[in-house]
Enzyme design. Sequence first.
Site, PDB file in Angstrom:
ATOM      1  N   THR A 303       2.870  -5.001  -1.170  1.00 56.08           N
ATOM      2  CA  THR A 303       3.953  -4.394  -0.161  1.00 56.08           C
ATOM      3  C   THR A 303       3.135  -3.225   1.139  1.00 56.08           C
ATOM      4  OG1 THR A 303       5.600  -2.817   0.158  1.00 56.08           O
ATOM      5  CG2 THR A 303       4.243  -2.310  -1.851  1.00 56.08           C
ATOM      6  N   GLU A 305       4.182  -0.928   1.899  1.00 55.34           N
ATOM      7  CA  GLU A 305       4.529   0.487   1.485  1.00 55.34           C
ATOM      8  C   GLU A 305       3.130   1.471   1.222  1.00 55.34           C
ATOM      9  OE1 GLU A 305       7.422   2.479   1.726  1.00 55.34           O
ATOM     10  OE2 GLU A 305       8.641   1.009   2.345  1.00 55.34           O
ATOM     11  N   TYR A 324       7.297   3.521  -6.380  1.00 53.06           N
ATOM     12  CA  TYR A 324       7.016   2.248  -6.077  1.00 53.06           C
ATOM     13  C   TYR A 324       5.599   1.790  -5.572  1.00 53.06           C
ATOM     14  CZ  TYR A 324       7.925  -2.152  -3.509  1.00 53.06           C
ATOM     15  OH  TYR A 324       7.883  -3.441  -2.919  1.00 53.06           O
ATOM     16  N   LYS A 328       2.362  -0.349  -7.096  1.00 55.68           N
ATOM     17  CA  LYS A 328       1.989  -1.744  -6.183  1.00 55.68           C
ATOM     18  C   LYS A 328       0.597  -1.551  -5.961  1.00 55.68           C
ATOM     19  CE  LYS A 328       5.742  -4.276  -5.607  1.00 55.68           C
ATOM     20  NZ  LYS A 328       5.712  -5.855  -5.603  1.00 55.68           N
TER      21      LYS A 328
END
Length: 517
Positions: A303, A305, A324, A328
């Site tokens: 991701t 992010e 999160y 990841k």
Amino acid sequence: MLRQGVRLSSAIARRATSIDVDALGVATITLDNGKVNMMDRVLMPELIDGVKQCAKDGVKGFIVQSHKPNIFCAGLDIKQLHDKPRDEMEDFWRLLQDSWFTLYNLDQPMVAAVNGAAIAGGCLIACTADRRLMLRNTKGKIGYSAPMLGMVTPTFVMSTFQSIVGNREAELALGTARLYNAEEAHKAGLIDILADNPEELHALARKEVEQMIKIPNQARAITKKLIRVIKPKLKTDSSCLVKIINKVRPDEVYNLAAQSHVQVSFDLAEYTADVDGTGTLRLLDAIRTCGLEKSVRFYQASTSEIVQEVPQSETTPFYPRSPYACAKVYSYWITVNYRESYGIFAVNGILFNHESPRRGYAFVTRKVTRGVAKISLGLQKYISLGNLDSTRDWGHAKDYVEGMWLMLQAEKPTDFVLATGKTISVRTMVEEAFRNINVEIHWKGCGLEEEGIDAETGETRVRVDPKFFRPAEVDALLGDPTKAKKLLGWEAKTSFKDLIKEMVEHDIQMMKENPNA
Ligand code: GDP
């Protein structure tokens, strides 16, 4: 061969279930032994036999409904569980389990048409379905009354329930024998569609099945299995993963299952770590355990992010800003590690925000396009949002899926950034969405007082609500897709304007068909 348009009689529908198959090959199973709590030792084997026979005869999809008005009469026959010899009780639970798994594991799509109160077994059977429709009727409630009767909810039911309504809600609901009315059940995700009258209920169920049977059989069967088994269990149950990988023996594995909502990850941090982090390790290990490490190509949904500098390329250092993103980062490195240690063709795709009309309602683009649709139909007055200044690199999901596939067709495994290369603020996205319904938004005020005003009518269409701000925010996301363009020939094709237009138009159509969607 199945005769269509007939009511299958005696052999299949003996006493408690009638099964009508229509011209399209959709079977409507009507539970019909006269009782309310009719899941007993007669009905359950009949149901299993009937469904298996139909599947063998080529039935394409199922609708389960009850014959009684206002009651989805699939409740457990409690009498059969009290003061009975132990082997009879065991028999009962075994049959229940068999019925559950038969319905749950159907390759064909199944829709439950819940016409009223559906407690205990009713909810249990409804949870085996792919879609649940419920009559909006004040008497109708759905949920589990079983704990109130001193019965422990079977674990297989519990995990499905959890995957539908979420862990916390499920814990509460099962602990307190909670029953939801139709609206609440719809809000919790236990019901997919509400119908206003009984005639509409069956017609809607039929429409749902019809849509599902358009998907090619094999694709649907595999997707169903993967979604059902992997979604709740991937991240917690390695042996289950090994069984699936061993059975499917895939050529390509796309690890997309995740708790993917950034804000939710602050509340469910440990669960997110287990699902989004350790889950990837379990999946990679399952591939090795099945001896497929030299043949499988593995895609890890990484991701954007996980990095913070802009523009971000494959070499930008990581700086995860949410539980999160932390999970990841682990998955990113374990994918690289398995590639280097065991030679698995495993790649990370660092994909920037990919949106479409299928985006979940909690994400900002969909929240806005859905809100705009509601406003245009007079169903809502304004949209409440958080940080309007953050910027995202928004592209169309269909372009990104093509990119994922291209990564697995490459000669050598390597990690890629997929992005549009443009970053746009939430504020601009809101303006663009409203433009599709001919509303020009002007901004007034600042901070929490800021409002988006319809320039023509002066009505407030956007407000700021602090509850949508995040504890830690990634202010700007912008990707550099140069490597993907160079090595894969990939680039985002859909413009931001077209993406938002497609989403708004879709949501307007959806709201017209079902204002509660
Ligand atoms: P993300 O990039 O994966 O977090 O995707 P989201 O669509 O959830 O959020 C994109 C950006 O929109 C983030 O910077 C959010 O802070 C911002 N945002 C502003 N208001 C909202 C809102 O009401 N909901 C969500 N989900 N995001 C919002």
